[in-house]
Enzyme design. Structure first.
Site, mmCIF file in Angstrom:
data_model
loop_
_atom_site.group_PDB
_atom_site.id
_atom_site.type_symbol
_atom_site.label_atom_id
_atom_site.label_comp_id
_atom_site.label_asym_id
_atom_site.label_seq_id
_atom_site.Cartn_x
_atom_site.Cartn_y
_atom_site.Cartn_z
ATOM 1 N N ASN A 208 0.850 -1.186 0.000
ATOM 2 C CA ASN A 208 0.000 0.000 0.000
ATOM 3 C C ASN A 208 0.889 1.240 0.000
ATOM 4 O OD1 ASN A 208 0.640 0.703 2.849
ATOM 5 N ND2 ASN A 208 -0.450 -1.215 3.274
ATOM 6 N N ASP A 276 -4.096 -6.690 4.278
ATOM 7 C CA ASP A 276 -5.156 -7.566 4.775
ATOM 8 C C ASP A 276 -5.026 -8.995 4.253
ATOM 9 O OD1 ASP A 276 -6.540 -5.615 6.291
ATOM 10 O OD2 ASP A 276 -7.377 -4.789 4.447
ATOM 11 N N LYS A 286 9.927 -16.055 -10.963
ATOM 12 C CA LYS A 286 9.132 -14.985 -11.564
ATOM 13 C C LYS A 286 8.053 -15.578 -12.465
ATOM 14 C CE LYS A 286 9.375 -10.925 -14.542
ATOM 15 N NZ LYS A 286 10.222 -10.059 -15.393
ATOM 16 N N PRO A 303 -2.886 -12.373 9.496
ATOM 17 C CA PRO A 303 -3.242 -12.307 10.919
ATOM 18 C C PRO A 303 -3.632 -10.896 11.321
ATOM 19 C CG PRO A 303 -0.857 -12.542 10.619
ATOM 20 C CD PRO A 303 -1.478 -12.771 9.286
ATOM 21 N N ASP A 304 -4.587 -10.779 12.217
ATOM 22 C CA ASP A 304 -5.038 -9.484 12.735
ATOM 23 C C ASP A 304 -4.250 -9.204 14.012
ATOM 24 O OD1 ASP A 304 -6.387 -7.299 13.833
ATOM 25 O OD2 ASP A 304 -8.294 -7.925 12.938
ATOM 26 N N PHE A 323 -4.807 2.077 14.593
ATOM 27 C CA PHE A 323 -5.039 3.129 13.605
ATOM 28 C C PHE A 323 -6.088 2.646 12.614
ATOM 29 C CE2 PHE A 323 -1.575 5.201 15.430
ATOM 30 C CZ PHE A 323 -1.366 6.455 14.836
ATOM 31 N N LYS A 341 -12.143 -4.811 17.448
ATOM 32 C CA LYS A 341 -10.781 -5.241 17.768
ATOM 33 C C LYS A 341 -10.532 -5.328 19.270
ATOM 34 C CE LYS A 341 -9.487 -4.759 13.366
ATOM 35 N NZ LYS A 341 -9.098 -5.834 12.467
#
Length: 397
Positions: A208, A276, A286, A303-304, A323, A341
């Site tokens: 990200n 996620d 490749k 995993p969270d 966050f 959470k």
């Protein structure tokens, strides 16, 4: 952080003297009073008027100014400060300090002071690496002179290597560590930062736009308050802060393992933008492009880490901060995330492209807790970090 502290800033004659203008501003932002002293050579790089305007104080430069000598002699000037800071500390200044010379106002003050001294060296890489400079550095360290930097980088002379003066915020962090209040001394905090990279094959990955700037700033702010910080970071653009226990990871699975290994801690701040999902069975070679045949990727949920640590029965930190980077319904989604959470706080922000926050230098956050939502104004990420660190200290102390 430095409220009421007096800093005698001696500015040496080097190109890095321009950084002192920002350094003065940063020190004053944190409550310090800065009294500037300039060598004759320093005035060739920055003007006394600019330095005086930013410091809000008279610039001292001449030991033979009889008016100043009558009002505040050089002995008194060197001793009313809480810290004498030399930035930039040129090779010449370091040599004079090591040998105890007093040939001008700056070196006389350094020889006459009985307060702590800190230097931020800045010079050409060859000068820094010269045996004479290294001998002088060893002598100064032996005299309990604190040293900040220098950093590696491009030089004004065109060379590359160690010798660049530490950046103003790095110096400020060291000044705070030396003088500031330490409400978090003895507290251990884990901070996650940056993105994670989830491999598809050896050359491709899922990631990200997180730069890691906010997590890095939070870790630095916690260190400045005296905390022992375990800094677990993915492959971020932002360089890791000084004074942390650095753990570098790449994937979410690696980040989870590093966080659990860091426990127990007094607090945990999860500022990382963890992917996620990950690719199941990432290719070891490749993946070749084939006309008309798109590759099929199978995904698994990562995993969270925030939820796992928040819901620990044994070893849960006293304060867990998550966050929430959202693009729609920020407050509603972040509030639901905190409950789901089971963390204590959520720092929510809008990362829609129009805000420029993800990867930018500013942030606009809402702190969500059991007590409700507290909207903070848009400010620099360093300022957000300092405010959050102060709030954390209120809970832990």
């Amino acid at each position: 952080m430095l409220s009421g502290k007096r800093i005698l800033l001696i500015i040496g004659g080097g190109i890095a003297a321009y950084k002192c203008l920002d350094l003065i501003r940063r020190l004053r932002e944190r409550g310090a009073k800065v009294t500037p002293v300039m060598t004759q050579a320093a005035s060739e790089f920055v003007t006394p008027l600019s330095v005086s305007a930013l410091a809000g104080e008279k610039v001292y430069s001449d030991i033979f100014d009889l008016t100043d000598e009558a009002e505040m002699g050089h002995i008194q000037l060197s001793r009313v400060a809480d810290l004498v800071l030399v930035a930039p500390a040129t090779a010449d200044l370091m040599a004079k300090m090591a040998q105890g010379l007093a040939s001008d106002l700056a070196t006389t003050l350094l020889l006459a002071t009985d307060t702590p001294v800190m230097i931020a060296p800045a010079m050409n890489v060859r000068m820094w690496e010269h045996a004479a400079t290294q001998r002088n550095l060893a002598m100064l360290r032996g005299d309990d002179v604190a040293v900040v930097g220098p950093n590696d980088g491009d030089m004004a002379c065109g060379e590359f290597g160690p010798g660049r003066m530490a950046e103003p915020l790095e110096i400020v962090d060291e000044v705070i560590a030396a003088l500031g209040d330490k409400p978090l001394k003895g507290k251990r905090i884990v901070v996650t930062s940056g993105p994670t990279h989830e491999p598809i094959d050896p050359v491709r990955y899922i990631a990200n736009r997180s730069s890691g700037a906010q997590g890095t700033a939070i870790a630095a702010a916690l260190v400045s308050l005296g905390a022992e910080v375990v800094f677990v970071t993915g492959p971020a653009d932002a360089a890791p802060p000084h004074g942390v226990e650095l753990v570098q990871v790449e994937t979410a699975v690696e980040m989870r393992a590093a966080v659990l290994a860091a426990l127990p801690t007094d607090a945990a701040v999860f500022a990382a933008a963890v992917a996620d999902w990950r690719v199941v069975g990432a290719s070891q070679s490749k993946i070749k492009k084939k006309a008309g045949a798109l590759p099929t990727l199978e995904f698994a949920e990562n995993p969270d880490i925030l939820a796992e640590v928040s819901q620990l029965i044994d070893g849960r930190p006293d304060l867990v901060v998550g966050f929430a980077a959202e693009t729609d319904d920020v407050l509603e989604n972040a509030t639901a995330k905190r409950k789901r959470k089971a963390c204590d706080w959520i720092v929510a922000n809008d990362v829609s492209p129009a805000t420029g926050i993800m990867g930018g230098s500013e942030n606009a956050v809402t702190l969500i807790s059991e007590a409700g939502a507290e909207v903070w104004p848009r400010m620099g990420k360093d300022a957000v970090a300092r405010q959050l660190a102060a709030r954390i200290s209120e809970v832990l102390v």
